[in-house]
Design an enzyme around this catalytic site. Structure first.
Site, PDB file in Angstrom:
ATOM      1  N   CYS A   1      30.819  19.245  -3.864  1.00 52.11           N
ATOM      2  CA  CYS A   1      31.967  18.339  -3.907  1.00 52.11           C
ATOM      3  C   CYS A   1      33.309  19.047  -3.848  1.00 52.11           C
ATOM      4  CB  CYS A   1      31.910  17.500  -5.178  1.00 52.11           C
ATOM      5  SG  CYS A   1      32.077  18.466  -6.709  1.00 52.11           S
TER       6      CYS A   1
ATOM      7  N   GLU B   1      25.158  11.990  -1.836  1.00 54.11           N
ATOM      8  CA  GLU B   1      26.050  11.689  -2.966  1.00 54.11           C
ATOM      9  C   GLU B   1      27.183  12.699  -2.989  1.00 54.11           C
ATOM     10  OE1 GLU B   1      27.093  12.495  -7.389  1.00 54.11           O
ATOM     11  OE2 GLU B   1      26.310  13.787  -5.809  1.00 54.11           O
TER      12      GLU B   1
ATOM     13  N   ARG C   1      31.877   7.107 -14.250  1.00 54.34           N
ATOM     14  CA  ARG C   1      31.642   8.262 -13.383  1.00 54.34           C
ATOM     15  C   ARG C   1      31.513   7.755 -11.942  1.00 54.34           C
ATOM     16  NH1 ARG C   1      29.472  13.431 -14.034  1.00 54.34           N
ATOM     17  NH2 ARG C   1      28.306  14.235 -12.262  1.00 54.34           N
TER      18      ARG C   1
ATOM     19  N   ARG D   1      31.176   7.742  -8.123  1.00 54.02           N
ATOM     20  CA  ARG D   1      30.686   8.642  -7.089  1.00 54.02           C
ATOM     21  C   ARG D   1      30.491   7.861  -5.796  1.00 54.02           C
ATOM     22  NH1 ARG D   1      32.210  11.789 -10.191  1.00 54.02           N
ATOM     23  NH2 ARG D   1      31.253  13.705 -10.939  1.00 54.02           N
TER      24      ARG D   1
END
Length: 479
Positions: A132, A172, A216, A218
């Protein structure tokens, strides 16, 4: 012979032949322009993509790229999958992965960039929580311009090129990936070129959307191979969010849900230091003593101007004119707070010797409004930006650094950090999952991981979009 002619002769896919040519594994193969030509007497290379260790009972086979400690693995295994290859560069993560999956896992490889795609066994589902950093707000946000990490997306594409049998893709990444249109356009273009229908737009989900007490967000990118899709559902080139029927799983978090992940009989080592606990109580005394039921801004001691009468002197010493407007606003609020409560604050600062404290103890945020009146009912964070008190509805996002939420333990009569097991509960890791290494290592691994329940839901919803209730059998023609 052309790649198409040699593929027909050998009984394999054209893509596989092309990849072998690029890897130099076909003797005598030459490239002219965009085409490869192979001697007609060339020998067929050994197919190293063995399926011999995959059990007959597996509904499907998957690979786990950038695997971490196996969040994807848990979700896919729950749905009936068998992992034929995992790739993870971090040695500590690999140890934890082996500890939990050694009975099913054939092998755990290292750097995905060093893997020959043609040596990966045939599989149905590609899972990847690819790095990421190129997109994270904590980094430079260079995206696909990052030639070290951004290009790992193209490594995933190389693997897909070598495996035309792949039916599904589940990716993801951080929420920030969706902020730049050019990033999404590249992902869409690359996967569409490889015959996948993908989600029309980035799917942004948080565990809190499903009743799991953690914020969270994502980005999830789902793909299904065009020829296996249910044409009655997917007809215009994309997967729409409504096609996944995620709303039936949605559940709002409510006050008190934060306590549902806590364990009984926690070791005393998780109790915070005496100094930290004193500072929490000191700020609670401040909150009560100033008579403020709601503090709608961060409190900064250094912005009070303690002992100074002239506002202009305080503002000038703080560099007011050069501050952005939001910071000027905070400074004005803090100055007024001090003047309105000057006698109490002067005594309070002296009582706790606040000017001798480290910087993070000099700031406080009360984010509970009037919903919480007792500091023991709050979620606490001690961060570089100060001490923060939050409603017990959901925890802030677990991150890949040690910044562990703090709760009041009624049994121990002390504040303590949540344990790695409790952090694992926030990521929906099953109760039997085994960790090793220091607590710091475990917190970091969980902060880098994916939420298992979300992946279970997304995987099940994606597989349901296949034609005739996809049965999980591999395509014989593809390998």
């Amino acid at each position: 012979m052309t790649t198409k002619e040699i593929a027909l002769k050998w009984g394999v896919s054209v893509t596989w032949v092309t990849v072998l040519c690029k890897k130099g594994r076909i003797e005598g193969a030459i490239r002219e322009g965009n085409r490869w030509y192979i001697p007609e007497d060339a020998k067929k290379p050994e197919d190293k993509r063995s399926c011999k260790n995959a059990p007959a009972k597996a509904r499907f086979r998957f690979i786990d790229l950038f695997a971490g400690v196996g969040g994807f693995h848990q979700a896919m295994r729950y749905l009936g999958g068998e992992c034929v290859m995992a790739a993870e560069i971090n040695e500590e993560c690999k140890k934890t992965y082996r500890l939990n999956y050694h009975t099913e896992e054939k092998e755990i490889r290292g750097d995905v960039r060093e893997i020959d795609p043609t040596t990966i066994a045939p599989f149905d589902v590609l899972c990847a929580g690819f790095p990421c950093q190129p997109f994270s707000k904590a980094g430079a946000q260079r995206g696909f311009q990052d030639k070290t990490r951004g290009n790992l997306f193209y490594t995933i594409m190389d693997i897909l090129d070598a495996h035309p049998e792949v039916k599904f893709v589940i990716l993801e990444n951080v929420r920030n990936l969706a902020d730049k249109t050019e990033n999404w356009d590249i992902i869409t273009s690359e996967l569409t070129q490889r015959n996948f229908y993908i989600t029309e737009e980035p799917i942004i989900l948080s565990p809190s959307d499903f009743g799991i007490p953690q914020i969270r967000e994502r980005v999830y990118i789902l793909g299904i191979r065009k020829d296996i899709r249910n044409e009655k559902i997917l007809s215009n080139g994309f997967i729409h969010k409504t096609d996944l029927q995620l709303e039936k799983h949605f559940k709002k978090c409510k006050m008190g849900d934060a306590w549902t992940i806590l364990e009984d009989n926690v070791d005393d080592t998780y109790i915070i230091s005496q100094e930290q606990e004193q500072m929490i109580y000191a700020w609670d005394e401040f909150r009560i003593g100033t008579g403020l039921k709601v503090i709608g801004f961060p409190v900064w001691i250094d912005s009070f101007g303690v002992g100074i009468d002239d506002d202009n002197e305080v503002f000038h010493s703080q560099g007011y004119d050069d501050m952005p407007s939001w910071k000027q606003n905070f400074l004005r609020h803090n100055r007024k707070l001090y003047l309105d409560n000057r006698a109490f604050i002067d005594d309070w600062v002296k009582k706790y010797d606040m000017f001798s404290k480290i910087k993070l103890y000099k700031k406080f945020e009360w984010n509970c409004g009037t919903d919480v009146t007792d500091i023991h009912d709050c979620l606490i964070q001690i961060r570089q930006s100060g001490i923060r008190a939050k409603r017990p509805t959901f925890y802030p996002s677990l991150v890949a650094i040690v910044n562990t939420p703090i709760i009041w333990d009624k049994n121990k009569k002390h504040f303590r950090k949540i344990t790695p097991r409790e952090a694992a509960n926030l990521q929906s890791f099953h109760g039997g999952f085994k960790f090793q290494g220091t607590d710091a290592t475990q917190y970091k691994q969980l902060g880098n991981s994916v939420n298992v329940r979300i992946l279970k839901i997304l995987g099940e919803s994606l597989f349901a979009l296949a034609n005739n209730g996809w049965d999980g059998e591999l395509d014989g023609k593809a390998h």
